[in-house]
Motif scaffolding. Structure first.
Motif, PDB file in Angstrom:
ATOM      1  N   ALA A   6     -16.099  11.528 -25.525  1.00 17.73           N
ATOM      2  CA  ALA A   6     -17.527  11.799 -25.729  1.00 17.73           C
ATOM      3  C   ALA A   6     -17.735  13.268 -26.031  1.00 17.73           C
ATOM      4  O   ALA A   6     -17.266  14.135 -25.288  1.00 17.73           O
ATOM      5  CB  ALA A   6     -18.297  11.404 -24.475  1.00 17.73           C
ATOM      6  N   LYS A   8     -20.651  16.233 -27.035  1.00 11.85           N
ATOM      7  CA  LYS A   8     -22.078  16.558 -27.110  1.00 11.85           C
ATOM      8  C   LYS A   8     -22.302  17.824 -27.937  1.00 11.85           C
ATOM      9  O   LYS A   8     -21.534  18.784 -27.821  1.00 11.85           O
ATOM     10  CB  LYS A   8     -22.642  16.743 -25.690  1.00 11.85           C
ATOM     11  N   ASP A  39     -15.909  19.369 -23.886  1.00  5.44           N
ATOM     12  CA  ASP A  39     -15.613  18.222 -24.761  1.00  5.44           C
ATOM     13  C   ASP A  39     -14.519  18.568 -25.768  1.00  5.44           C
ATOM     14  O   ASP A  39     -13.747  17.695 -26.178  1.00  5.44           O
ATOM     15  CB  ASP A  39     -16.880  17.762 -25.490  1.00  5.44           C
ATOM     16  N   VAL A  61     -17.101  10.052 -29.949  1.00  8.82           N
ATOM     17  CA  VAL A  61     -18.453   9.487 -29.928  1.00  8.82           C
ATOM     18  C   VAL A  61     -19.449  10.581 -29.574  1.00  8.82           C
ATOM     19  O   VAL A  61     -19.220  11.358 -28.644  1.00  8.82           O
ATOM     20  CB  VAL A  61     -18.562   8.369 -28.854  1.00  8.82           C
ATOM     21  N   SER A  62     -20.555  10.638 -30.320  1.00 10.24           N
ATOM     22  CA  SER A  62     -21.630  11.548 -29.939  1.00 10.24           C
ATOM     23  C   SER A  62     -22.948  10.779 -29.973  1.00 10.24           C
ATOM     24  O   SER A  62     -23.122   9.871 -30.779  1.00 10.24           O
ATOM     25  CB  SER A  62     -21.679  12.739 -30.900  1.00 10.24           C
ATOM     26  N   CYS A  63     -23.862  11.141 -29.086  1.00 10.13           N
ATOM     27  CA  CYS A  63     -25.166  10.484 -29.050  1.00 10.13           C
ATOM     28  C   CYS A  63     -26.213  11.562 -29.279  1.00 10.13           C
ATOM     29  O   CYS A  63     -26.225  12.562 -28.549  1.00 10.13           O
ATOM     30  CB  CYS A  63     -25.423   9.834 -27.684  1.00 10.13           C
ATOM     31  N   PRO A  94     -28.555  11.849 -19.138  1.00 12.10           N
ATOM     32  CA  PRO A  94     -27.221  11.321 -18.798  1.00 12.10           C
ATOM     33  C   PRO A  94     -27.168   9.802 -18.592  1.00 12.10           C
ATOM     34  O   PRO A  94     -26.223   9.154 -19.049  1.00 12.10           O
ATOM     35  CB  PRO A  94     -26.878  12.075 -17.516  1.00 12.10           C
ATOM     36  N   VAL A  97     -27.119   8.159 -21.998  1.00  8.19           N
ATOM     37  CA  VAL A  97     -25.826   8.373 -22.673  1.00  8.19           C
ATOM     38  C   VAL A  97     -24.749   7.490 -22.021  1.00  8.19           C
ATOM     39  O   VAL A  97     -23.949   6.855 -22.712  1.00  8.19           O
ATOM     40  CB  VAL A  97     -25.415   9.867 -22.627  1.00  8.19           C
ATOM     41  N   LEU A 115     -14.383  12.520 -20.968  1.00 14.76           N
ATOM     42  CA  LEU A 115     -15.629  13.267 -21.165  1.00 14.76           C
ATOM     43  C   LEU A 115     -15.432  14.668 -20.606  1.00 14.76           C
ATOM     44  O   LEU A 115     -14.494  14.909 -19.831  1.00 14.76           O
ATOM     45  CB  LEU A 115     -16.800  12.626 -20.398  1.00 14.76           C
ATOM     46  N   GLN A 118     -19.043  18.642 -17.567  1.00 11.98           N
ATOM     47  CA  GLN A 118     -20.484  18.851 -17.659  1.00 11.98           C
ATOM     48  C   GLN A 118     -20.843  19.436 -19.014  1.00 11.98           C
ATOM     49  O   GLN A 118     -20.003  20.038 -19.673  1.00 11.98           O
ATOM     50  CB  GLN A 118     -20.997  19.737 -16.534  1.00 11.98           C
ATOM     51  N   ASP A 122     -27.431  21.118 -20.060  1.00  9.01           N
ATOM     52  CA  ASP A 122     -28.201  20.578 -18.927  1.00  9.01           C
ATOM     53  C   ASP A 122     -27.476  20.765 -17.593  1.00  9.01           C
ATOM     54  O   ASP A 122     -28.075  20.572 -16.531  1.00  9.01           O
ATOM     55  CB  ASP A 122     -28.557  19.093 -19.145  1.00  9.01           C
ATOM     56  N   ASP A 123     -26.170  21.113 -17.637  1.00  4.98           N
ATOM     57  CA  ASP A 123     -25.372  21.295 -16.407  1.00  4.98           C
ATOM     58  C   ASP A 123     -25.489  20.115 -15.456  1.00  4.98           C
ATOM     59  O   ASP A 123     -25.444  20.287 -14.231  1.00  4.98           O
ATOM     60  CB  ASP A 123     -25.821  22.571 -15.659  1.00  4.98           C
ATOM     61  N   CYS A 124     -25.649  18.908 -16.002  1.00  2.24           N
ATOM     62  CA  CYS A 124     -25.912  17.750 -15.129  1.00  2.24           C
ATOM     63  C   CYS A 124     -24.677  17.289 -14.352  1.00  2.24           C
ATOM     64  O   CYS A 124     -24.758  16.952 -13.183  1.00  2.24           O
ATOM     65  CB  CYS A 124     -26.461  16.585 -15.939  1.00  2.24           C
ATOM     66  N   ASN A 125     -23.517  17.235 -15.029  1.00  5.00           N
ATOM     67  CA  ASN A 125     -22.299  16.733 -14.385  1.00  5.00           C
ATOM     68  C   ASN A 125     -22.542  15.331 -13.838  1.00  5.00           C
ATOM     69  O   ASN A 125     -22.290  15.041 -12.670  1.00  5.00           O
ATOM     70  CB  ASN A 125     -21.865  17.738 -13.297  1.00  5.00           C
ATOM     71  N   GLN A 126     -23.072  14.438 -14.693  1.00  4.46           N
ATOM     72  CA  GLN A 126     -23.425  13.087 -14.255  1.00  4.46           C
ATOM     73  C   GLN A 126     -22.870  11.982 -15.152  1.00  4.46           C
ATOM     74  O   GLN A 126     -22.621  10.875 -14.685  1.00  4.46           O
ATOM     75  CB  GLN A 126     -24.961  12.926 -14.259  1.00  4.46           C
TER      76      GLN A 126
HETATM   77  P1  AMP Z   1     -23.580  15.955 -18.390  1.00  6.11           P
HETATM   78  O1  AMP Z   1     -23.530  14.806 -17.433  1.00  6.11           O
HETATM   79  O2  AMP Z   1     -24.856  15.978 -19.219  1.00  6.11           O
HETATM   80  O3  AMP Z   1     -23.307  17.296 -17.740  1.00  6.11           O
HETATM   81  O4  AMP Z   1     -22.433  15.716 -19.479  1.00  6.11           O
HETATM   82  C1  AMP Z   1     -21.085  15.465 -19.105  1.00  6.11           C
HETATM   83  C2  AMP Z   1     -20.294  14.995 -20.310  1.00  6.11           C
HETATM   84  O5  AMP Z   1     -20.843  13.770 -20.812  1.00  6.11           O
HETATM   85  C3  AMP Z   1     -20.279  15.924 -21.522  1.00  6.11           C
HETATM   86  O6  AMP Z   1     -19.299  16.932 -21.377  1.00  6.11           O
HETATM   87  C4  AMP Z   1     -19.934  14.940 -22.648  1.00  6.11           C
HETATM   88  O7  AMP Z   1     -18.548  14.639 -22.656  1.00  6.11           O
HETATM   89  C5  AMP Z   1     -20.695  13.679 -22.214  1.00  6.11           C
HETATM   90  N1  AMP Z   1     -22.030  13.655 -22.849  1.00  6.11           N
HETATM   91  C6  AMP Z   1     -23.213  14.023 -22.287  1.00  6.11           C
HETATM   92  N2  AMP Z   1     -24.225  13.881 -23.191  1.00  6.11           N
HETATM   93  C7  AMP Z   1     -23.654  13.422 -24.342  1.00  6.11           C
HETATM   94  C8  AMP Z   1     -24.147  13.075 -25.638  1.00  6.11           C
HETATM   95  N3  AMP Z   1     -25.448  13.176 -25.940  1.00  6.11           N
HETATM   96  N4  AMP Z   1     -23.265  12.614 -26.554  1.00  6.11           N
HETATM   97  C9  AMP Z   1     -21.950  12.500 -26.251  1.00  6.11           C
HETATM   98  N5  AMP Z   1     -21.433  12.817 -25.058  1.00  6.11           N
HETATM   99  C10 AMP Z   1     -22.259  13.266 -24.120  1.00  6.11           C
END
Ligand code: AMP
Length: 249
Positions: A6, A8, A39, A61-63, A94, A97, A115, A118, A122-126
């Protein structure tokens, strides 16, 4: 074995972003966008697995918006074999996605999904954790080493005071930490080759996923400005100052 990665599209890590004047979010107009650094590490790891003869195909894959195709072309230039864009102009949170990745996981049946730990915007790590939960897969987060053998993955993770090794049955979800690898530089010939690699575009509706945001951002504000520092002439003055400042606390 197929590996799905994944990626982003986020504001470039070297760009200093500011908050919009109405405090509704970060101002991304005219900001350079790049692949989320964690990523890049995920794509690099997947490509290394293919180069080692362990993976047979790497799918990036990207969203997000149509411009995510650029991010996917970078993944293809690093060495991914094909790419899928789940195109949406919605603010993809998250959970949305993770649901989209779960739908693609059901369709493509990869043995490993990698993946980033984070996204730096957004620094979500989710997302990785949510995907593992939705798909009922084992997960290892913050991986600093991944080895695949005999239908399972051994993942090393850095934890407080040392490292931990986890054994996971495949299929599984892994999220990358900084120390996993150093991504290669993308060369011009590989950028040219990437242009010819397949990139499929699907809509969330085609995957049966409702991406309506569940969270509403109330306000985004700049961090408080730091007050200017004070210069002291020598170490003795510094010690004195530290003593008086500490007393004042
Ligand atoms: P997050 O939970 O938003 O911190 O993202 C953690 C990981 O999820 C990222 O490093 C990506 O690998 C994947 N990810 C989050 N958002 C997207 C997106 N819109 N498209 C593709 N991968 C995503």
């Amino acid at each position: 074995m197929k590996v799905m990665v994944a990626v982003k599209r986020v504001a470039d890590a070297n760009v200093k972003v500011g908050v919009k004047s109405d405090n509704t979010g970060v101002d991304l107009s005219n900001v350079k966008m790049s692949m989320n650094p964690f990523d890049e590490i995920a794509v690099e790891e997947a490509v290394r697995l293919r180069e080692a003869g362990i993976a047979t195909e790497v799918i990036a894959v990207s969203c997000g918006v149509a411009q995510c195709q650029e991010t996917l072309r970078t993944a293809l230039a690093i060495g991914a074999d094909r790419a899928i864009l789940v195109e949406s102009n919605e603010d993809l949170q998250p959970l949305a996605v993770a649901k989209l990745l779960k739908a693609l996981h059901d369709k493509e049946e990869p043995q490993l999904v990698i993946l980033g730990k984070q996204a730096i915007d957004d620094d979500c790590n989710q997302t990785g954790q949510m995907l593992a939960a939705l798909a009922g897969l084992p997960q290892a987060t913050f991986a600093s080493k991944v080895s695949i053998a005999g239908g399972s993955a051994t993942v090393e993770r850095e934890v407080d005071g040392g490292s931990e090794a986890l054994l996971l049955n495949l299929p599984a979800v892994v999220t990358t930490d900084l120390r996993l690898n150093e991504p290669r530089y993308v060369t011009l010939p590989n950028i040219m080759k990437a242009k010819k690699k397949p990139l499929e575009i699907v809509k969330p509706e085609a995957l049966g996923v409702d991406v309506t945001p569940r969270l509403r951002t109330l306000k985004v504000s700049e961090p408080p400005k730091r007050s200017a520092g004070v210069k002291v002439p020598d170490a003795k003055a510094l010690v004195e100052k530290l003593k008086t400042e500490a007393k004042a606390l």
